[in-house]
Design an enzyme around this catalytic site. Structure first.
Site, PDB file in Angstrom:
ATOM      1  CG  LEU A  69      42.127  36.770  22.695  1.00 46.10           C
ATOM      2  CD1 LEU A  69      40.998  36.524  21.717  1.00 46.10           C
ATOM      3  CD2 LEU A  69      42.402  38.264  22.839  1.00 46.10           C
ATOM      4  CD1 TRP A 107      39.390  31.329  31.007  1.00 50.53           C
ATOM      5  CD2 TRP A 107      37.346  32.014  31.611  1.00 50.53           C
ATOM      6  NE1 TRP A 107      39.358  31.398  32.377  1.00 50.53           N
ATOM      7  CE2 TRP A 107      38.119  31.813  32.777  1.00 50.53           C
ATOM      8  CE3 TRP A 107      36.028  32.443  31.755  1.00 50.53           C
ATOM      9  CZ2 TRP A 107      37.624  32.032  34.063  1.00 50.53           C
ATOM     10  CZ3 TRP A 107      35.519  32.666  33.031  1.00 50.53           C
ATOM     11  CH2 TRP A 107      36.322  32.460  34.167  1.00 50.53           C
ATOM     12  CE  LYS A 154      46.803  29.902  24.642  1.00 50.53           C
ATOM     13  NZ  LYS A 154      45.366  29.815  25.003  1.00 50.53           N
ATOM     14  CB  SER A 196      45.412  35.161  36.057  1.00 57.63           C
ATOM     15  OG  SER A 196      46.550  34.475  35.569  1.00 57.63           O
ATOM     16  CE1 TYR A 246      56.927  31.654  29.954  1.00 57.28           C
ATOM     17  CE2 TYR A 246      54.931  32.471  28.905  1.00 57.28           C
ATOM     18  CZ  TYR A 246      55.562  31.565  29.721  1.00 57.28           C
ATOM     19  OH  TYR A 246      54.829  30.568  30.320  1.00 57.28           O
ATOM     20  CD  GLU A 276      42.001  44.008  31.618  1.00 59.41           C
ATOM     21  OE1 GLU A 276      41.934  43.692  32.834  1.00 59.41           O
ATOM     22  OE2 GLU A 276      41.233  43.554  30.754  1.00 59.41           O
ATOM     23  CB  CYS A 333      39.272  41.591  34.963  1.00 59.48           C
ATOM     24  SG  CYS A 333      38.855  42.622  33.544  1.00 59.48           S
ATOM     25  CD  GLU A 343      40.520  38.609  39.416  1.00 58.94           C
ATOM     26  OE1 GLU A 343      39.941  39.399  38.657  1.00 58.94           O
ATOM     27  OE2 GLU A 343      41.642  38.120  39.165  1.00 58.94           O
TER      28      GLU A 343
END
Length: 500
Positions: free
Chosen positions: A164, A166, A190, A244, A254, A266, A301, A397
């Site tokens: 997630l 912040w 997380k 980000s 990963y 997203e 975002c 951004e």
């Protein structure tokens, strides 16, 4: 009860979050005892120390989640049962609204007004909506000859890692966990290391609602440790990430270096707010323009920082939107009179101020703002005029309270500049011509286009991005639940029954 500054601070004074991880139905410290501080952005003070989960903790949570999934206690339970639990969770969130909102406000710097709205209305609505959807997801029967029966069914995908951001901690948890749980998956959440506290409290409410042990786990920690352990874990089937674009790329890597898990993304945006020449510069338009850039302190975002205004309207628009920016009240997030709270960290405040300095150095004209105040991490709403498409503030951004006005000569130039970006999350268009509105909406390369008002849609409408703003996965709508379901074909050979 109406929240006041005094009552919000009274609740804050009573809170005593302990910051323990939630694994397999129990709160516990990290296995190695590691912790990190979570800071109140409005004061710079430490709220508490939070468990910093490492690889061993992620392994333990995945084992619990897999055990719960394989047992069928949730994954194969009747959908009506999953619905009942999620509806109870929705009501518990409503009941605990004030505590959750204050907790999130002191942890994130968000205004108490926004937290009360998100947690009192949107968060429970998501758990309710997906709970109601749990027993309304149907399979299909494919057409065949009489020698076969072909069933197409949906099954929960397995163990899901939800990573997630912040900026909307509890709301993003609901966006992702509600459809994943409704689908029958087991989840690891997380939270962002900057804002873990409200999500740890959600875990307790989920347990009170009757969610079986192991089905929901919350693992606080840093991205490079906890996040990477989730991204690389060979027994996690899906990762859904909001954050980000850079970190989204890490999760793809990963997955490629581990078990090729599905990754839903997203990510960032550089969204345009477009005012065509037939639009009227009304109070309503100005309010939407200002809120599209400054809502949540611009830490959003889909923030429409790039405001593309037809040249003959640019001066009037600049004058009026500057006046609106100057009217915003910046300060104590726990005061309902506050419109803009704090930046989430000192580092982020410094980063945003760096962009403001760069904008001025590259030739944009500063109309208002660009100031900081303390002791917390506050920035006054900032408006630039005479922005050009090549400036850093027009291309990168910022994620802060910055609005830039970029004059354009018409609809086609607006389309060209709007699409000239690596991102494609959102756009807003103001026009009184429905044909132009539809033309713009079809041509803008982004996941959501809002016409004559800034909006991301609601729980029923999918949200996600094109290009470097996201993957094909979507949050919200029935599409969100689809990403947590596997599709299975069952082909049954049949024969004519014997005639007695």
């Amino acid at each position: 009860m109406t929240m006041t500054r005094e009552s919000a601070h009274e609740i804050a004074g009573r809170l005593a979050p302990d910051g323990l991880a939630f694994i397999d139905g129990r709160f516990a410290p990290a296995s190695d005892g590691a912790t990190f501080e979570t800071i109140n952005p409005a004061t710079g003070g430490v709220i508490t120390h939070v468990a910093h989960c490492g690889t061993a903790d992620v392994d333990r949570a995945v084992r619990a989640a897999r055990k719960a999934f394989d047992s069928g206690v949730w994954s194969r339970a009747a959908p009506e049962y999953r619905k009942e639990v999620l509806l109870r969770l929705a009501e518990l969130v409503r009941t605990n609204r004030d505590e959750l909102a204050v907790l999130e406000s002191i942890d994130s710097g968000k205004t108490i007004t926004d937290c009360l709205h998100e947690i009192g209305r949107e968060v429970p609505n998501f758990f309710q909506w997906y709970g109601e959807l749990a027993d309304k997801s149907f399979g299909k029967v494919a057409p065949t000859g009489e020698n076969a029966l072909a069933l197409i069914v949906k099954e929960p995908a397995g163990v899901v890692g939800l990573v997630l951001p912040w900026n909307f901690p509890l709301l993003m948890a609901a966006w992702k966990a509600a459809p994943a749980l409704a689908a029958g998956c087991s989840v690891l959440i997380k939270p962002a290391e900057q804002t873990p506290l409200s999500i740890l409290r959600l875990a307790k409410l989920a347990q009170e609602a009757g969610l079986p042990d192991g089905v929901l786990n919350v693992l606080p920690g840093l991205g490079e440790t906890t996040g990477q352990a989730i991204g690389r874990h060979p027994d996690i089937d899906i990762v859904s990430f909001t954050g980000s674009t850079e970190v989204g790329g890490y999760f793809l890597r990963y997955a490629g270096e581990s078990n090729l898990k599905v990754v839903g993304l997203e990510m960032g945006g550089k969204s345009p707010f477009i005012i065509l020449d037939d639009a009227a510069i009304t109070d309503d338009l100005i309010e939407h323009a200002a809120m599209s850039a400054f809502w949540n302190g611009g830490q959003n975002c889909s923030a429409n920082m790039r405001q593309l205004v037809v040249r003959r309207l640019a001066e009037e628009f600049a004058h009026r939107v500057t006046a609106r920016a100057q009217a915003f009240r910046v300060g104590d997030p726990l005061d309902p009179a506050t419109n803009i709270g704090a930046m989430v960290t000192k580092e982020h405040q410094t980063r945003v101020m760096g962009y403001i300095a760069t904008g001025a150095a590259e030739g944009a004209r500063l109309l208002t703002g660009g100031d900081t105040s303390g002791p917390g991490y506050f920035i006054q709403p900032t408006v630039f005029a005479d922005m050009t498409p090549t400036m850093s503030i027009a291309r990168e951004e910022i994620f802060g309270p910055v609005l830039g006005i970029l004059p354009v000569d018409g609809m086609e130039e607006a389309l060209r500049i709007a699409g000239d970006t690596d991102y494609g999350l959102h756009a807003t268009v103001f026009t009184r011509d429905i044909d132009r509105a539809i033309h713009m909406a079809r041509r803008l390369p982004c996941g959501t286009v809002s016409v004559n008002g800034f909006s991301e849609g609601d729980v029923k409408t999918p949200f996600g991005g094109y290009k470097r703003s996201g993957s094909l996965a979507r949050d919200n709508g029935t599409e969100a639940m689809d990403q947590y379901l596997q599709t299975k074909t069952i082909w049954i050979a049949t024969a004519q029954p014997a005639v007695p």
